[in-house]
Design an enzyme around this catalytic site. Structure first.
Site, PDB file in Angstrom:
ATOM      1  N   HIS A   4       0.974  -1.189  -0.159  1.00 22.69           N
ATOM      2  CA  HIS A   4      -0.134   0.035  -0.037  1.00 22.69           C
ATOM      3  C   HIS A   4       0.679   1.218   0.058  1.00 22.69           C
ATOM      4  O   HIS A   4       0.352   2.336  -0.375  1.00 22.69           O
ATOM      5  CB  HIS A   4      -0.876   0.107   1.254  1.00 22.69           C
ATOM      6  CG  HIS A   4      -2.163  -0.775   1.055  1.00 22.69           C
ATOM      7  ND1 HIS A   4      -1.855  -2.457   0.965  1.00 22.69           N
ATOM      8  CD2 HIS A   4      -3.432  -0.532   1.037  1.00 22.69           C
ATOM      9  CE1 HIS A   4      -3.119  -2.812   0.831  1.00 22.69           C
ATOM     10  NE2 HIS A   4      -4.150  -1.728   0.826  1.00 22.69           N
ATOM     11  N   SER A   5       2.139   1.227   0.419  1.00 23.31           N
ATOM     12  CA  SER A   5       3.037   2.070   0.466  1.00 23.31           C
ATOM     13  C   SER A   5       4.042   2.245  -0.388  1.00 23.31           C
ATOM     14  O   SER A   5       4.869   1.136  -0.505  1.00 23.31           O
ATOM     15  CB  SER A   5       3.595   2.120   2.066  1.00 23.31           C
ATOM     16  OG  SER A   5       4.705   3.102   1.954  1.00 23.31           O
TER      17      SER A   5
END
Lengths: 130, 204
Positions: A11-12
């Site tokens: 997600h990052s």
């Protein structure tokens, strides 16, 4: 291609770009592609994952590692959108430890099945002895 | 009832209006039990959808819903991207080449969307997800054998509220276990807005 390649999804963006650096230090020869974040924000994106897979695809195989829930849905969606879908496996493993083991095993020239099996063992790894 | 490109566009426009109005509410629901991105993500996704479809003259429903799907997949970073993206992709396949869908065809397309959501999220009823809204709504429509959109929207609301009682088994909320009880599932709320919008779009 001599080595199974890795696709790291998070997600990052920073998580996977940092992880890639870490793995390159250990194993510079294994091709590693990353797909982190969505338009510079937290999230995942099936199109970016698809591009990442394509960028390191070979018949030797691609192992995909991901961080949390919806990254898996987007990884599956990305694979469905690909023209070539063989030789791709999603590993059920923690991202950092799994990717580390995958990079080491891939660097030894192991097959896709062997790499996947090895990095899935990371789930049983004892990190602290009590 | 006629469901053509015009009605489909109206559905997406009304859905977007509702989601924009409720963005803060969806965010609050998600902050309580998830990662707090559902309001922003769905609002951004559906805004992009209405902008994308506004300017295109679609020949059939399939190509319209294909654009809806691809836009959501590309623009929504959270779980609702692949879930709604898959739902509309299945609808687009079911309505491929059709300028208009009759009741049966529209219900069948919604049914395909539900199977897509279930396959993608690997969720079933009772796990505090959007499936808790979709499945009973599709069952109702199938039993009626016609597109009873108002009844469907009422049931969707009831089922959304019922997710409050459930313990989350899927997604980020599952990490909370029993502490997820007492909160409405954000995905079930945005799904309710979709069915409410469909009912309004079909009223004409």
């Amino acid at each position: 291609m001599k080595y199974v390649s890795l696709v790291l999804i998070s997600h990052s963006e920073e998580i996977v770009s940092g992880l890639k650096k870490l793995l390159n230090q250990v194993q510079p020869d294994v091709p590693i592609a990353i797909a982190g974040g969505n338009d510079g924000e937290i999230g995942t994106n099936a199109f970016r994952i698809k591009e990442a897979i394509e960028s390191v695809y070979s018949e030797k195989g691609v192992v995909i590692l991901f961080d949390l829930g919806s990254a898996l849905m987007n990884a599956e969606l990305a694979i469905e959108m690909l023209e070539k879908t063989g030789h791709i496996a999603i590993a059920d493993a923690p991202l950092v430890e799994g990717a580390y083991i995958a990079a080491v095993e891939a660097g030894l020239g192991k097959s896709l099945d062997e790499v996947v099996r090895a990095c899935e063992q990371a789930k049983q790894m004892v990190k602290v002895e009590h | 009832m006629a469901f053509g490109v015009e009605q489909a566009k109206r559905w997406m426009n009304i859905a977007n209006d509702k989601i924009q109005q409720q963005k803060q509410y969806l965010t609050e629901l998600d902050q309580a039990i998830g990662d707090g991105d559902h309001g922003l993500n769905t609002a951004r996704g559906f805004q992009e959808v209405v902008e994308k479809i506004a300017s295109v003259n679609y020949e059939d429903l399939g190509s319209l819903f294909k654009d809806v799907s691809m836009t959501l997949i590309a623009k929504v970073g959270g779980a609702s991207g692949p879930l709604y993206g898959t739902a509309f992709l299945k609808m687009s396949l079911a309505l491929n080449g059709k300028k208009e869908a009759d009741d049966k065809e529209l219900v069948a397309a919604l049914e395909a969307a539900l199977s897509g959501i279930k396959a993608r999220g690997k969720a079933s009823v009772g796990e505090k997800t959007m499936v808790d809204v979709w499945e009973p709504v599709i069952e109702l429509l199938r039993e009626k054998g016609s597109m009873q959109a108002k009844e469907a929207a009422l049931l969707a609301k009831e089922k959304m509220e019922h997710t409050k009682e459930l313990e989350a088994k899927k997604g980020r909320a599952a990490y909370l276990g029993k502490r997820s009880v007492g909160h409405i599932d954000p995905g079930s709320a945005s799904s309710y807005f979709l069915f409410a919008a469909l009912a309004e779009a079909l009223e004409g």
